[in-house]
Scaffold this active site. Sequence first.
Site, PDB file in Angstrom:
ATOM      1  N   ASP A  71      31.598  -3.284  32.906  1.00  0.00           N
ATOM      2  CA  ASP A  71      29.880  -3.537  32.398  1.00  0.00           C
ATOM      3  C   ASP A  71      29.081  -2.678  33.581  1.00  0.00           C
ATOM      4  O   ASP A  71      30.150  -1.398  34.533  1.00  0.00           O
ATOM      5  CB  ASP A  71      30.027  -4.685  33.156  1.00  0.00           C
ATOM      6  CG  ASP A  71      30.634  -5.995  31.583  1.00  0.00           C
ATOM      7  OD1 ASP A  71      30.695  -5.416  30.455  1.00  0.00           O
ATOM      8  OD2 ASP A  71      30.585  -7.013  32.435  1.00  0.00           O
ATOM      9  N   PRO A  86      30.434  -8.332  43.648  1.00  0.00           N
ATOM     10  CA  PRO A  86      28.825  -7.729  43.334  1.00  0.00           C
ATOM     11  C   PRO A  86      28.537  -6.436  44.542  1.00  0.00           C
ATOM     12  O   PRO A  86      26.911  -5.957  43.603  1.00  0.00           O
ATOM     13  CB  PRO A  86      27.469  -8.903  44.538  1.00  0.00           C
ATOM     14  CG  PRO A  86      28.839  -9.225  45.364  1.00  0.00           C
ATOM     15  CD  PRO A  86      29.926  -9.153  44.881  1.00  0.00           C
ATOM     16  N   LYS A  93      24.946  -2.807  29.010  1.00  0.00           N
ATOM     17  CA  LYS A  93      23.652  -2.779  28.473  1.00  0.00           C
ATOM     18  C   LYS A  93      23.165  -1.178  29.899  1.00  0.00           C
ATOM     19  O   LYS A  93      22.455  -0.920  30.671  1.00  0.00           O
ATOM     20  CB  LYS A  93      22.864  -4.141  28.787  1.00  0.00           C
ATOM     21  CG  LYS A  93      21.685  -4.043  28.233  1.00  0.00           C
ATOM     22  CD  LYS A  93      21.195  -4.947  27.943  1.00  0.00           C
ATOM     23  CE  LYS A  93      21.499  -6.048  27.904  1.00  0.00           C
ATOM     24  NZ  LYS A  93      20.555  -7.221  28.071  1.00  0.00           N
ATOM     25  N   THR A 152      31.925 -13.835  43.767  1.00  0.00           N
ATOM     26  CA  THR A 152      30.343 -14.439  42.526  1.00  0.00           C
ATOM     27  C   THR A 152      29.113 -13.968  43.483  1.00  0.00           C
ATOM     28  O   THR A 152      28.781 -13.902  44.722  1.00  0.00           O
ATOM     29  CB  THR A 152      30.396 -15.634  42.375  1.00  0.00           C
ATOM     30  OG1 THR A 152      28.989 -15.261  40.948  1.00  0.00           O
ATOM     31  CG2 THR A 152      30.278 -16.171  42.589  1.00  0.00           C
ATOM     32  N   GLY A 198      31.295  -7.390  37.094  1.00  0.00           N
ATOM     33  CA  GLY A 198      30.519  -7.547  38.203  1.00  0.00           C
ATOM     34  C   GLY A 198      30.864  -8.985  38.161  1.00  0.00           C
ATOM     35  O   GLY A 198      30.737  -9.646  37.605  1.00  0.00           O
ATOM     36  N   GLY A 199      31.404  -9.952  39.996  1.00  0.00           N
ATOM     37  CA  GLY A 199      30.893 -10.474  40.652  1.00  0.00           C
ATOM     38  C   GLY A 199      32.282 -11.772  39.987  1.00  0.00           C
ATOM     39  O   GLY A 199      33.248 -10.310  40.171  1.00  0.00           O
ATOM     40  N   ASP A 200      32.508 -12.266  39.225  1.00  0.00           N
ATOM     41  CA  ASP A 200      33.373 -13.388  38.873  1.00  0.00           C
ATOM     42  C   ASP A 200      33.013 -13.051  37.526  1.00  0.00           C
ATOM     43  O   ASP A 200      32.673 -13.302  36.741  1.00  0.00           O
ATOM     44  CB  ASP A 200      33.158 -14.503  39.116  1.00  0.00           C
ATOM     45  CG  ASP A 200      34.341 -15.276  39.068  1.00  0.00           C
ATOM     46  OD1 ASP A 200      35.738 -15.518  39.384  1.00  0.00           O
ATOM     47  OD2 ASP A 200      34.345 -15.965  37.561  1.00  0.00           O
ATOM     48  N   MET A 204      19.839 -13.940  37.066  1.00  0.00           N
ATOM     49  CA  MET A 204      19.053 -13.199  35.991  1.00  0.00           C
ATOM     50  C   MET A 204      17.721 -13.743  35.555  1.00  0.00           C
ATOM     51  O   MET A 204      17.230 -14.097  34.464  1.00  0.00           O
ATOM     52  CB  MET A 204      20.077 -13.840  34.846  1.00  0.00           C
ATOM     53  CG  MET A 204      21.561 -12.981  34.691  1.00  0.00           C
ATOM     54  SD  MET A 204      22.793 -13.079  33.011  1.00  0.00           S
ATOM     55  CE  MET A 204      23.666 -15.211  33.992  1.00  0.00           C
TER      56      MET A 204
HETATM   57  C1  LIG Z   1      25.211 -11.062  34.053  1.00  0.00           C
HETATM   58  S1  LIG Z   1      24.784 -12.172  35.263  1.00  0.00           S
HETATM   59  C2  LIG Z   1      27.032 -11.520  36.113  1.00  0.00           C
HETATM   60  C3  LIG Z   1      26.941 -12.546  37.406  1.00  0.00           C
HETATM   61  C4  LIG Z   1      28.868 -11.901  38.039  1.00  0.00           C
HETATM   62  N1  LIG Z   1      29.449 -11.777  37.059  1.00  0.00           N
HETATM   63  C5  LIG Z   1      28.487 -12.813  39.237  1.00  0.00           C
HETATM   64  O1  LIG Z   1      29.700 -13.450  39.367  1.00  0.00           O
HETATM   65  O2  LIG Z   1      28.015 -11.929  40.013  1.00  0.00           O
HETATM   66  C6  LIG Z   1      24.173 -10.836  36.106  1.00  0.00           C
HETATM   67  C7  LIG Z   1      23.539 -11.915  37.030  1.00  0.00           C
HETATM   68  O3  LIG Z   1      23.890 -11.841  38.210  1.00  0.00           O
HETATM   69  C8  LIG Z   1      23.086 -11.349  39.537  1.00  0.00           C
HETATM   70  N2  LIG Z   1      23.543 -10.185  40.323  1.00  0.00           N
HETATM   71  C9  LIG Z   1      24.925  -9.623  40.139  1.00  0.00           C
HETATM   72  N3  LIG Z   1      25.433  -8.134  40.888  1.00  0.00           N
HETATM   73  C10 LIG Z   1      24.059  -9.000  41.809  1.00  0.00           C
HETATM   74  C11 LIG Z   1      23.751  -8.428  43.447  1.00  0.00           C
HETATM   75  N4  LIG Z   1      24.421  -7.235  43.304  1.00  0.00           N
HETATM   76  N5  LIG Z   1      22.809  -8.680  43.795  1.00  0.00           N
HETATM   77  C12 LIG Z   1      21.657  -9.944  43.511  1.00  0.00           C
HETATM   78  N6  LIG Z   1      22.554 -10.194  42.312  1.00  0.00           N
HETATM   79  C13 LIG Z   1      23.150  -9.876  41.777  1.00  0.00           C
HETATM   80  C14 LIG Z   1      21.580 -11.243  39.079  1.00  0.00           C
HETATM   81  O4  LIG Z   1      21.349 -12.615  39.146  1.00  0.00           O
HETATM   82  C15 LIG Z   1      22.276 -10.243  37.530  1.00  0.00           C
HETATM   83  O5  LIG Z   1      21.232 -10.713  36.593  1.00  0.00           O
END
Ligand SMILES: C[S@@+](CC[C@H](N)C(=O)[O-])C[C@H]1O[C@@H](n2cnc3c(N)ncnc32)[C@H](O)[C@@H]1O
Length: 255
Positions: A52, A29, A74, A134, A104-106, A185
């Site tokens: 992304d 993240p 996006k 994540t 981003g994240g997982d 989100m």
């Molecule tokens: C399309 S989803 C992807 C999630 C990602 N695959 C994960 O595992 O964290 C995007 C959402 O993840 C959350 N998110 C991702 N990075 C973040 C961060 N650094 N801080 C807070 N929320 C985050 C938010 O809710 C954002 O709208």
Amino acid sequence: MRGCPTPIRFVTRNLSDRVVTVYLVGAGPGGVDTLTVRGFRLLERAEVVVHDRLVDQDVLALIPSGAERIDVGKHKGAAASQALINALLISLAKRHDCVVRLKGGDPFVFGRGGEELLVLRDARVPVEIVPGVTSAIAAPAVAGIPVTHRGIANGVLIVTGHAGLDPEINFADLCHRGVTLVILMGVEQRETIARCLVGGGLTAQTPLAVIERACTPGQHVVRTSLGRLASLDVTPPAVIVVGAVAAIGRPSSSE
Ligand SMILES: C[S@@+](CC[C@H](N)C(=O)[O-])C[C@H]1O[C@@H](n2cnc3c(N)ncnc32)[C@H](O)[C@@H]1O
């Protein structure tokens, strides 16, 4: 005797019989500190990286200068379509030995990594999944919120708030049963989400936290209650945590 678990890897040969691999990598993240060592090593030897928008600039800076870098995120509402990204990955796999798809994240937590895995497998392209940290778990953690705190929460439910909450699922009931709700989100739909949860039986006093830009220098944590969610001044990316655990260690200065 069973051997050590190995990464999920689907090794086949593609049509031109060249062994190639697409690595679906979770970037975590935040910055480099939340990237796994496996992800770090792959980025160092990547020939092309398809990434992304939410991937941190410091992580992108690890991409070798000679590697191709393709941003499919996006921007101002427009993102490359998933079909286009799928086709791109297959075509890159035919031309490069090390293709990194960086998310981003997982990659499998609301990242559409599952769809890419299936499409690549269908095209007989080998894929390795590199799990990432994540935001669903890391954001509450860095805010000091243990999502399954013993005696308070016996589970955690990660949901998308993208189009408000699904009225078919009684999230409020789950919270009553000691399940922490983690909403990704959800910032733009916060008014609808608050209405659904209160309508479903949660009280306005239910503890709630919003963690914006977790694990980055711009991290901001709001500790409050469900009744105040709709009027909060918060912006994406953010994670919303609902349930008793959101009150743990809550500073007295919180909203
Ligand atoms: C399309 S989803 C992807 C999630 C990602 N695959 C994960 O595992 O964290 C995007 C959402 O993840 C959350 N998110 C991702 N990075 C973040 C961060 N650094 N801080 C807070 N929320 C985050 C938010 O809710 C954002 O709208």
